[in-house]
Write a protein that holds these residues in place. Structure first.
Motif, PDB file in Angstrom:
ATOM      1  N   LEU A  23       0.748  -1.123  -0.032  1.00  0.00           N
ATOM      2  CA  LEU A  23       0.037  -0.119  -0.355  1.00  0.00           C
ATOM      3  C   LEU A  23       0.669   1.082   0.176  1.00  0.00           C
ATOM      4  O   LEU A  23       0.727   1.940  -0.240  1.00  0.00           O
ATOM      5  CB  LEU A  23      -1.222  -0.223   1.309  1.00  0.00           C
ATOM      6  CG  LEU A  23      -2.201  -1.117   1.301  1.00  0.00           C
ATOM      7  CD1 LEU A  23      -2.395  -0.834   2.482  1.00  0.00           C
ATOM      8  CD2 LEU A  23      -3.238  -0.951  -0.056  1.00  0.00           C
ATOM      9  N   VAL A  24       1.684   0.749   0.599  1.00  0.00           N
ATOM     10  CA  VAL A  24       2.993   2.697   0.678  1.00  0.00           C
ATOM     11  C   VAL A  24       3.599   2.727  -0.779  1.00  0.00           C
ATOM     12  O   VAL A  24       3.370   4.226  -1.053  1.00  0.00           O
ATOM     13  CB  VAL A  24       3.425   1.839   2.120  1.00  0.00           C
ATOM     14  CG1 VAL A  24       4.902   3.392   2.099  1.00  0.00           C
ATOM     15  CG2 VAL A  24       3.205   2.566   3.044  1.00  0.00           C
ATOM     16  N   THR A  53       1.006   4.193  -2.802  1.00  0.00           N
ATOM     17  CA  THR A  53       0.521   4.930  -2.786  1.00  0.00           C
ATOM     18  C   THR A  53       1.794   6.576  -3.385  1.00  0.00           C
ATOM     19  O   THR A  53       1.340   7.047  -4.253  1.00  0.00           O
ATOM     20  CB  THR A  53       0.670   5.834  -1.417  1.00  0.00           C
ATOM     21  OG1 THR A  53      -0.468   4.706  -0.375  1.00  0.00           O
ATOM     22  CG2 THR A  53       0.235   7.367  -0.549  1.00  0.00           C
ATOM     23  N   ALA A  87       1.261   6.545  -6.914  1.00  0.00           N
ATOM     24  CA  ALA A  87       0.256   8.030  -7.048  1.00  0.00           C
ATOM     25  C   ALA A  87       0.859   8.725  -7.080  1.00  0.00           C
ATOM     26  O   ALA A  87       0.392  10.083  -8.239  1.00  0.00           O
ATOM     27  CB  ALA A  87      -0.917   7.388  -6.348  1.00  0.00           C
ATOM     28  N   VAL A  88       1.143   9.168  -6.580  1.00  0.00           N
ATOM     29  CA  VAL A  88       1.844  10.766  -6.213  1.00  0.00           C
ATOM     30  C   VAL A  88       2.668  11.157  -7.479  1.00  0.00           C
ATOM     31  O   VAL A  88       2.654  12.177  -7.742  1.00  0.00           O
ATOM     32  CB  VAL A  88       2.675  10.821  -4.672  1.00  0.00           C
ATOM     33  CG1 VAL A  88       3.038  12.318  -4.944  1.00  0.00           C
ATOM     34  CG2 VAL A  88       1.930  10.858  -3.536  1.00  0.00           C
ATOM     35  N   ALA A 105       6.670  11.055  -2.053  1.00  0.00           N
ATOM     36  CA  ALA A 105       6.899  10.385  -3.317  1.00  0.00           C
ATOM     37  C   ALA A 105       8.348   9.403  -3.101  1.00  0.00           C
ATOM     38  O   ALA A 105       7.629   7.590  -2.661  1.00  0.00           O
ATOM     39  CB  ALA A 105       6.687  10.570  -3.870  1.00  0.00           C
ATOM     40  N   LEU A 132       7.624   7.641   0.665  1.00  0.00           N
ATOM     41  CA  LEU A 132       7.047   5.946   0.870  1.00  0.00           C
ATOM     42  C   LEU A 132       7.567   5.393   0.392  1.00  0.00           C
ATOM     43  O   LEU A 132       7.305   4.471   1.119  1.00  0.00           O
ATOM     44  CB  LEU A 132       6.026   6.653   0.055  1.00  0.00           C
ATOM     45  CG  LEU A 132       4.808   8.346   0.833  1.00  0.00           C
ATOM     46  CD1 LEU A 132       4.067   8.592   0.426  1.00  0.00           C
ATOM     47  CD2 LEU A 132       4.581   7.606   2.899  1.00  0.00           C
ATOM     48  N   LEU A 139       1.138   1.195 -10.615  1.00  0.00           N
ATOM     49  CA  LEU A 139       0.172   1.150  -9.686  1.00  0.00           C
ATOM     50  C   LEU A 139      -0.917  -0.403 -10.482  1.00  0.00           C
ATOM     51  O   LEU A 139      -1.112  -0.860  -9.716  1.00  0.00           O
ATOM     52  CB  LEU A 139      -0.364   2.332 -10.282  1.00  0.00           C
ATOM     53  CG  LEU A 139      -0.043   3.600  -9.092  1.00  0.00           C
ATOM     54  CD1 LEU A 139      -1.419   4.409  -9.505  1.00  0.00           C
ATOM     55  CD2 LEU A 139      -1.004   2.553  -7.839  1.00  0.00           C
TER      56      LEU A 139
END
Length: 402
Positions: A291-292, A295, A298-299, A313, A316, A379
């Motif tokens: 998930l991290v 994310t 996505a950023v 990003a 993360l 993603l």
């Protein structure tokens, strides 16, 4: 954690100590550092390497691919062929292979010879990756084996946080060849460290049965772990191999070394968290990692025009990725049970198939769709990874570790 090396088992025995032999485990971590840095160093040097070798950046990116291909093609057969070798002898042979390959890479002036040297380095990595996690486990009592693997695998984020940025800096200030020569010098020092301080362990007894790989695949939990390894590593490699090119496209090419430093520092934090919690929270940590990293992708996909958000990003991304090698190595060992060595060899092979595939796939994406396609690709790849980890709650990534 800071225990003296006298807790190590005597050479020639296979009885783990009651505490962690820290200096011996740090030698393994340094071996992991050299293995990982040899693999990823071109990521920060692609523009300079492509210019000096007279090829495009996508072709220079294949120096990562050919390394991973060498590992993928040889990990299982070499692991089988050397199963009876004493572990220290095998580790010394693998590290000597890195010293030779990195030296040739540094002095090579043409692309085919460089690719040949990188393939040899990949073969050495096939030996090392199949050996190191099991070596660390055998040095520790059962309740500390996860921490022992975490210490050994800490070489990966250290390579990413210090090694790749330092190599990128050396490439700017001196030359990319100097970065590879420094790797040779580090490896020579490590050979002496291993010889002096790492306890030996026997290999498999002569004539011991070697489990067929297809039988290992039928062990509950092994297939989900291998699938997650293949696709998760592929997603990571698509962007990491071409990170310098991706940043160039954002106008941040001059900050590549700093971006890699941020990524690696966050990776160190990630592996520290995993090392502290893996004994009780392997499943939760794996889900969180997916998930991290998702994310972060996505950023990068939506807000890459803002440098501050790019750094956020990347932080993360490093935090989610840092503990992944430890998580997957531990999950494969747990799931494999009596056939853990075969499961580890298959994991190493698929890991490097994914590394090779990421280099090729990323090069194709770079030529056809440009570097902005990389975060979207991550993603798409992480969606099935998340589903498989979530579904493998009984075997592979169980809620409770035995």
């Amino acid at each position: 954690m800071s225990t003296p090396t006298r807790t190590a088992a005597p050479a020639g025995t296979d009885t783990p100590p009651q505490r962690l032999p820290l200096l011996a485990l740090l030698a393994l971590a340094t071996a992991v550092f050299i293995t990982s840095l040899t693999e990823t160093l071109p990521a920060g040097l692609l523009p300079a390497m492509s210019a000096d070798l007279g090829v495009g950046e996508s072709a220079a990116g294949q120096t990562v691919t050919i390394y991973a291909l060498g590992t993928a093609l040889t990990a299982i057969p070499l692991t089988t062929a050397t199963a009876g070798w004493r572990r220290k002898r095998l580790l010394l042979a693998a590290m000597a292979g890195f010293a030779a390959a990195n030296t040739v890479t540094a002095v090579s002036a043409n692309y085919p010879l460089t690719m040949a040297a990188r393939f040899v380095a990949g073969v050495a990595a096939g030996l090392a990756w199949a050996l190191l996690a099991g070596y660390a486990r055998r040095m520790a009592p059962a309740h500390l084996q996860g921490k022992a693997i975490a210490i050994a695998m800490a070489g990966i984020p250290v390579a990413l946080s210090l090694g790749v940025p330092a190599g990128t800096f050396l490439g700017k200030v001196l030359s990319w060849q100097v970065a590879f020569l420094v790797m040779t010098a580090l490896t020579v020092g490590l050979l002496a460290w291993i010889a002096a301080l790492v306890p030996d362990h026997p290999g498999q007894p002569r004539g011991a049965a070697k489990p067929p790989m297809l039988r290992t695949l039928r062990v509950p939990g092994v297939t989900p772990v291998l699938f997650v390894t293949l696709v998760f590593v592929l997603a990571h490699t698509v962007l990491y191999t071409y990170i310098a090119t991706f940043l160039d496209g954002l106008g941040m090419g001059r900050s590549t070394d700093l971006v890699l430093l941020v990524f690696g520092a966050a990776s160190l934090a990630g592996i520290w968290i995993v090392g502290a919690l893996i004994h009780r929270r392997l499943r939760a940590l794996t889900l969180a990692s997916v998930l991290v990293v998702g994310t972060a992708a996505a950023v990068l996909a939506l807000f890459s025009g803002t440098p501050a958000l790019v750094y956020a990003a990347v932080t993360l991304w490093g935090l989610g990725w840092g503990g992944v090698p430890t998580l997957l190595q531990t999950a494969a060992g747990d799931a494999g049970g009596d056939e853990a060595d075969a499961a580890q060899a298959m994991l190493v092979t698929l890991w490097n198939v994914a590394m090779a595939g990421g280099g090729v796939f990323g090069g194709v994406l770079l030529d056809l769709a440009g570097p902005s396609s990389f975060p979207w690709t991550i993603l798409l790849l992480l969606a099935p990874v998340l589903l498989v980890v979530a579904a493998a709650r009984n075997h592979g990534f169980p809620a409770r570790r035995s």
